[in-house]
Design an enzyme around this catalytic site. Structure first.
Site, short mmCIF file in Angstrom:
data_model
loop_
_atom_site.label_atom_id
_atom_site.label_comp_id
_atom_site.label_asym_id
_atom_site.label_seq_id
_atom_site.Cartn_x
_atom_site.Cartn_y
_atom_site.Cartn_z
N GLN A 1 0.83 -1.22 0.00
CA GLN A 1 0.00 0.00 0.00
C GLN A 1 0.86 1.26 0.00
O GLN A 1 0.39 2.34 -0.35
CB GLN A 1 -0.93 0.03 1.22
CG GLN A 1 -2.01 -1.02 1.22
CD GLN A 1 -1.59 -2.27 1.96
OE1 GLN A 1 -0.43 -2.68 1.88
NE2 GLN A 1 -2.50 -2.89 2.65
N ASP B 1 -6.46 2.62 12.26
CA ASP B 1 -7.67 1.86 11.97
C ASP B 1 -8.59 1.86 13.16
O ASP B 1 -9.81 1.93 13.02
CB ASP B 1 -7.29 0.43 11.54
CG ASP B 1 -6.67 0.47 10.17
OD1 ASP B 1 -7.43 0.45 9.18
OD2 ASP B 1 -5.45 0.63 10.07
N ASN C 1 -2.76 0.16 13.82
CA ASN C 1 -2.53 0.60 12.44
C ASN C 1 -1.75 -0.49 11.72
O ASN C 1 -1.41 -1.52 12.31
CB ASN C 1 -1.77 1.94 12.44
CG ASN C 1 -1.71 2.57 11.06
OD1 ASN C 1 -2.75 2.70 10.40
ND2 ASN C 1 -0.55 2.94 10.60
N LYS C 2 -1.48 -0.27 10.44
CA LYS C 2 -0.83 -1.29 9.61
C LYS C 2 0.35 -1.94 10.31
O LYS C 2 1.14 -1.26 10.96
CB LYS C 2 -0.40 -0.62 8.30
CG LYS C 2 0.31 -1.51 7.29
CD LYS C 2 -0.44 -2.76 6.94
CE LYS C 2 -1.83 -2.52 6.42
NZ LYS C 2 -2.63 -3.78 6.31
C1 RUB Z 1 -4.54 0.83 5.87
C2 RUB Z 1 -4.00 1.51 7.08
C3 RUB Z 1 -4.23 2.99 7.20
C4 RUB Z 1 -5.47 3.23 8.06
C5 RUB Z 1 -5.90 4.70 8.02
O1 RUB Z 1 -4.54 -0.59 6.00
O2 RUB Z 1 -3.47 0.90 7.99
O3 RUB Z 1 -3.15 3.60 7.83
O4 RUB Z 1 -6.54 2.45 7.60
O5 RUB Z 1 -6.37 5.03 6.75
P1 RUB Z 1 -5.18 -1.48 4.83
P2 RUB Z 1 -7.23 6.35 6.51
O6 RUB Z 1 -4.48 -1.12 3.55
O7 RUB Z 1 -4.95 -2.89 5.26
O8 RUB Z 1 -6.66 -1.13 4.77
O9 RUB Z 1 -6.44 7.49 7.04
O10 RUB Z 1 -7.44 6.39 5.02
O11 RUB Z 1 -8.52 6.16 7.26
#
Ligand code: RUB
Length: 306
Positions: free
Chosen positions: A156, A201, A211-212
């Site tokens: 990602q 998350d 988070n990731k």
């Molecule tokens: C994505 C991830 C992002 C958070 C925040 O994990 O960890 O840092 O979801 O995203 P994955 P946002 O790719 O497994 O979904 O700031 O867009 O809410």
């Protein structure tokens, strides 16, 4: 998009990141609810099934979970019976929640931008739409540079790098295994990071952030190097039940042709203890993790169940 295709795209990460997952899930529910013809309790039963299917996609996503619960509570409270009236209530409540997300995003971007200083080196991980928006809003005025991870196994970090480069932001990527060294003092003066900003998350009542996978190591390295670590996240990501499950994903994402008897643990997320976090950039300002629950209780009291 139909509910079925949204569920498929959330599962295969075509739709990724907490914000996009929540927004697409709610839009899909609104759209699918238009096809329900049953009335009263039976209408709710059909919606509950759709919600259960959405919730089964990803276990570490309170922004989606809280939004779906917000809709369901309103629906259960109504005395309306005809499907068209119940659908209208569902749609209105869903749009209200989407508006809360849009509104908090704008505030978080403005606050995050004000945090960045001229010539800052910023480090980030994975792809957070909020972190990306903050950087894009700030970079021209402040001449910042971004360092980010590739984010295995599903890369990602490449989304972040591509989106930032498309806006002209100077961006440098490292392998995940290089992140902690880059953040440390040992990588040299020119590669000194001024600030680390990650997405989230889920946030626990104590202010721990999920988070990731890889975020914990980054937080430890930041702590050791005394570099401030901020999280950009709406308070709507608070885990209302305080019992979030860290999602385990398929081993094939790590090694599709693995030896049969090899076990693989593919954690999607990890946990950053609150003590490593300088502040959470929220719609209510930059908040110490331990104080976020009080902000939620004051502003989103419906979210906390006790
Ligand atoms: C994505 C991830 C992002 C958070 C925040 O994990 O960890 O840092 O979801 O995203 P994955 P946002 O790719 O497994 O979904 O700031 O867009 O809410």
């Amino acid at each position: 998009m139909s509910l079925k295709s949204v569920i498929k795209d959330i599962n295969n990460l075509k739709i990724q990141g907490a914000t996009a997952i929540a927004q697409e899930a709610i839009r899909a529910l609104i759209s699918e609810s238009k096809s329900v013809r049953q009335e009263g309790h039976q209408f709710i039963v059909r919606i509950e099934k759709m919600i259960a299917d959405l919730l089964a996609t990803r276990s570490t996503e309170p922004l989606m979970q809280n939004g779906l619960a917000f809709i369901l509570v309103k629906l259960r409270q109504t005395s309306a019976k005809p499907a068209s009236e119940m659908q209208a209530i569902l749609e209105k409540t869903g749009l209200e929640y989407l508006e809360l997300i849009t509104d908090s995003t704008q505030k978080i971007v403005a606050k995050g931008k004000s945090l960045l200083k001229k010539n800052d080196n910023i480090f980030t991980h994975c792809h957070s739409s909020l972190v990306e928006k903050i950087i894009i809003a700030a970079w021209q005025d402040k001449n910042i540079a971004v360092y980010n991870t590739e984010t295995r196994p599903l890369f990602q970090g490449r989304i972040t790098a591509q989106n930032l480069l498309a806006q002209g932001v100077p961006t440098t990527m490292v392998a995940d295994s290089a992140a902690d060294f880059l953040i440390s003092k040992h990588s040299g003066k020119e590669l000194m990071m001024n600030i680390i900003i990650l997405g989230a998350d889920s946030i626990s009542w104590e202010g721990n952030v999920y988070n990731k996978i890889g975020s914990y190591g980054i937080a430890l390295a930041a702590w050791e190097a005394k570099i401030p670590l901020y999280i950009a996240a709406t308070a709507l990501k608070m885990d209302a039940d305080n019992k979030i499950q860290i999602e385990l994903r398929a081993s094939s994402e790590i090694w599709s042709l693995k030896p049969g008897n090899l076990k693989i643990l593919n954690f999607a997320f990890d946990l950053i203890p609150a003590k490593f976090i300088t502040g959470i950039i929220t719609e209510f300002g930059i908040v110490k993790p331990s104080l976020l629950k009080a902000k939620v209780a004051k502003n989103y009291s419906w979210l906390l169940k006790d």
